[in-house]
Design a protein around this motif. Structure first.
Motif, short mmCIF file in Angstrom:
data_model
loop_
_atom_site.label_atom_id
_atom_site.label_comp_id
_atom_site.label_asym_id
_atom_site.label_seq_id
_atom_site.Cartn_x
_atom_site.Cartn_y
_atom_site.Cartn_z
N THR A 1 -24.99 29.72 11.22
CA THR A 1 -26.20 28.97 11.57
C THR A 1 -26.51 27.92 10.53
O THR A 1 -26.78 26.76 10.84
N LEU A 2 -26.47 28.35 9.26
CA LEU A 2 -26.75 27.42 8.18
C LEU A 2 -25.79 26.24 8.21
O LEU A 2 -26.18 25.09 8.05
N PHE A 3 -24.52 26.57 8.44
CA PHE A 3 -23.51 25.53 8.44
C PHE A 3 -23.76 24.55 9.57
O PHE A 3 -23.66 23.33 9.38
N ASP A 4 -24.09 25.07 10.75
CA ASP A 4 -24.34 24.18 11.89
C ASP A 4 -25.53 23.27 11.63
O ASP A 4 -25.49 22.06 11.90
N ASN B 1 -26.63 22.32 8.82
CA ASN B 1 -26.22 21.32 7.83
C ASN B 1 -25.42 20.21 8.45
O ASN B 1 -25.59 19.04 8.13
N LYS B 2 -24.53 20.60 9.35
CA LYS B 2 -23.68 19.60 9.97
C LYS B 2 -24.52 18.56 10.72
O LYS B 2 -24.26 17.37 10.64
N ASP B 3 -25.56 19.05 11.45
CA ASP B 3 -26.41 18.11 12.19
C ASP B 3 -27.10 17.15 11.25
O ASP B 3 -27.14 15.95 11.48
N LYS B 4 -27.68 17.74 10.17
CA LYS B 4 -28.48 16.90 9.29
C LYS B 4 -27.63 15.98 8.45
O LYS B 4 -28.09 14.94 7.99
N ALA B 5 -26.41 16.36 8.21
CA ALA B 5 -25.57 15.57 7.31
C ALA B 5 -25.37 14.16 7.84
O ALA B 5 -25.29 13.21 7.08
N GLN B 6 -25.30 14.05 9.13
CA GLN B 6 -25.13 12.72 9.71
C GLN B 6 -26.28 11.81 9.34
O GLN B 6 -26.09 10.68 8.90
N PHE B 7 -27.51 12.33 9.49
CA PHE B 7 -28.68 11.52 9.16
C PHE B 7 -28.69 11.17 7.69
O PHE B 7 -29.03 10.07 7.31
N LEU C 1 -33.51 14.49 3.16
CA LEU C 1 -32.90 15.67 3.77
C LEU C 1 -31.88 16.32 2.84
O LEU C 1 -31.45 17.44 3.06
N LEU C 2 -31.53 15.57 1.81
CA LEU C 2 -30.49 16.06 0.91
C LEU C 2 -30.80 17.42 0.32
O LEU C 2 -29.93 18.29 0.25
N SER C 3 -32.04 17.59 -0.08
CA SER C 3 -32.37 18.86 -0.76
C SER C 3 -32.21 20.03 0.19
O SER C 3 -31.71 21.10 -0.21
N ALA C 4 -32.60 19.84 1.45
CA ALA C 4 -32.45 20.93 2.42
C ALA C 4 -30.98 21.27 2.61
O ALA C 4 -30.59 22.44 2.70
N ILE C 5 -30.17 20.21 2.64
CA ILE C 5 -28.73 20.45 2.82
C ILE C 5 -28.17 21.22 1.64
O ILE C 5 -27.41 22.18 1.79
N GLN C 6 -28.57 20.83 0.45
CA GLN C 6 -28.11 21.52 -0.75
C GLN C 6 -28.51 22.98 -0.70
O GLN C 6 -27.73 23.88 -1.05
N LEU C 7 -29.75 23.21 -0.28
CA LEU C 7 -30.25 24.58 -0.22
C LEU C 7 -29.40 25.43 0.69
O LEU C 7 -28.98 26.54 0.35
N ARG C 8 -29.13 24.88 1.88
CA ARG C 8 -28.35 25.68 2.82
C ARG C 8 -26.94 25.91 2.30
O ARG C 8 -26.36 26.98 2.48
N HIS C 9 -26.41 24.88 1.65
CA HIS C 9 -25.07 25.04 1.09
C HIS C 9 -25.04 26.13 0.03
O HIS C 9 -24.10 26.95 -0.01
N ALA C 10 -26.06 26.15 -0.80
CA ALA C 10 -26.13 27.19 -1.83
C ALA C 10 -26.19 28.57 -1.18
O ALA C 10 -25.55 29.52 -1.64
N ALA C 11 -26.94 28.67 -0.09
CA ALA C 11 -27.06 29.95 0.60
C ALA C 11 -25.73 30.38 1.19
O ALA C 11 -25.35 31.56 1.14
#
Lengths: 195, 205
Positions: free
Chosen positions: A38-41, A43-49, A57-67
């Motif tokens: 779920t986290l990966f998906d 992230n994938k959506d947000k990464a485009q933006f 949005l970067l911080s949220a992506i980093q957070l999910r990646h850390a998780a």
């Protein structure tokens, strides 16, 4: 909280008594993997933006990646420590595991155990002179060639090296060669008597 | 590294005070939503909020993208507690200050906080002060008599203590010639005990 389930898995292992393996928690593992997916998906959506320039949005992506990384580490620790435990069991139980221990292991772990057995046997065969040295014997330095043992449970018939069969009944005492009964003593079937 | 994995992961759940930092571009709203803070209804966490986060998360967010969070040292490693530990390390209840005091303190050092050097020095001095008692206790008395002392030790000290105890017990069993005796392995005994409990549980249902 993120990665909580993965931590539960690790805690479960820590809680288990030394030497006993808790059942393979397939459910929890599947949940952890789902969480990672779920986290990966997301992230994938947000990464485009984010690539288009929305930096918040970067911080949220980093957070999910850390998780995701944390989950992975916990999973690996769980699996690795289980395998370690199973490896130790080979040296305690000999190459055949009692069925209730096997019940707690998953399919792949059983296969891993068999392969480890084969590896160990092959290695032991290459040591020593006459076709190999059994490393799982003589875990303590031997004091005598023959030992006096008492039987703790009914184990049926036992054939010694020179061919004589002995009936192992509860509370019967025997004078056997150390090498043969060492295995049975470790498993708790016989009891070594010291004067 | 891999072998230590189990122990290390447990302690990383320590909480660390955090404060979100401004991005130099001005208004910087983080979309760190309901994962982190269940109490706020707002899906985003604004700049400047103070949160408690696990050590692994704080470490990651602090290191790579500096614009996300800034970290304060946790309470038990700050000036006040450091002075307490400097005064007399051997009477402090380290288990209460965080069961993984030493390990977590070591991990904090990577975060490059302003008082890292002091924290590390304190850790070392605390250990030096307590070591003598641990060694004494573990070598000369049994675990059951020393529960008071053991309860005040943190996890790494307890492991040390147990290692010392094992040495003592082995020596005693050598003295009583019990080490000559071949015995059932503890693994098998534990497993037997559990197996025996099984049938009685079923019968009570």
């Amino acid at each position: 909280m993120l990665a909580e389930k993965a931590l539960d898995l690790v805690r479960e292992l820590q809680r288990s008594l030394d030497g006993t393996l808790p059942p393979y928690n397939e459910d929890k593992i599947r949940q952890v993997l789902e969480e990672m997916q779920t986290l990966f998906d997301q992230n994938k959506d947000k990464a485009q933006f984010a690539a288009e320039g929305q930096t918040h949005l970067l911080s949220a992506i980093q957070l999910r990646h850390a998780a995701i990384r944390r989950n992975k580490r916990c999973l690996l620790a769980y699996l690795y420590n289980r395998l370690d435990q199973i490896k130790k069991m080979r040296w305690e139980y000999s190459s055949v595991l009692p069925s209730d221990v096997k019940y707690n292991m998953c399919e792949q772990e059983v296969q891993w155990f068999n392969q480890y057995n084969r590896l160990l046997a092959n290695y032991m065969r290459t040591l020593g002179d006459n076709g190999g040295l059994d490393l799982t014997q003589d875990m303590k330095p031997p004091k005598a060639l023959y030992v006096l043992v008492r039987c703790l449970v009914d184990h049926g018939e036992f054939e010694t090296q020179d061919g004589t069969t002995i009936l192992l009944k509860k509370n019967s005492q025997h004078y056997l060669m150390r090498a043969e009964c060492e295995n049975l003593i470790r498993q708790g079937i016989l009891e070594h008597i010291v004067q | 590294m891999l072998v230590m994995k189990r122990m290390m992961i447990k302690y990383e759940l320590l909480m660390v005070w955090m404060q979100e930092k401004h991005d130099s571009a001005g208004d910087y709203k983080d979309e760190l939503n309901s994962y982190l803070d269940q109490s706020t209804p707002d899906p985003d966490i604004g700049v400047g909020t103070k949160l408690e986060l696990p050590l692994w998360l704080a470490k990651y967010l602090h290191r790579d993208a500096r614009g996300i969070v800034s970290v304060e040292t946790p309470k038990t490693y700050r000036e006040g507690y450091r002075q307490i530990l400097a005064a007399d390390p051997s009477v402090v209840d380290l288990h209460r200050l965080g069961p993984h005091f030493y390990l977590a303190g070591g991990k904090l050092a990577v975060l490059n906080l302003p008082d890292t050097q002091d924290v590390l020095k304190t850790l070392l001095q605390t250990f030096q002060g307590r070591f003598r008692q641990i060694m004494d206790g573990s070598q000369n008395a049994l675990h059951t008599d020393l529960t008071n002392q053991v309860n005040m030790l943190d996890q790494s000290e307890r492991k040390l203590f147990m290692a010392g105890q094992r040495g003592l017990l082995k020596f005693q069993s050598w003295e009583s010639r019990e080490s000559e005796k071949l015995s059932t392995s503890s693994v098998v005994l534990n497993q037997r005990k559990r197996k025996w409990v099984g049938p009685s549980k079923e019968s009570s249902n």
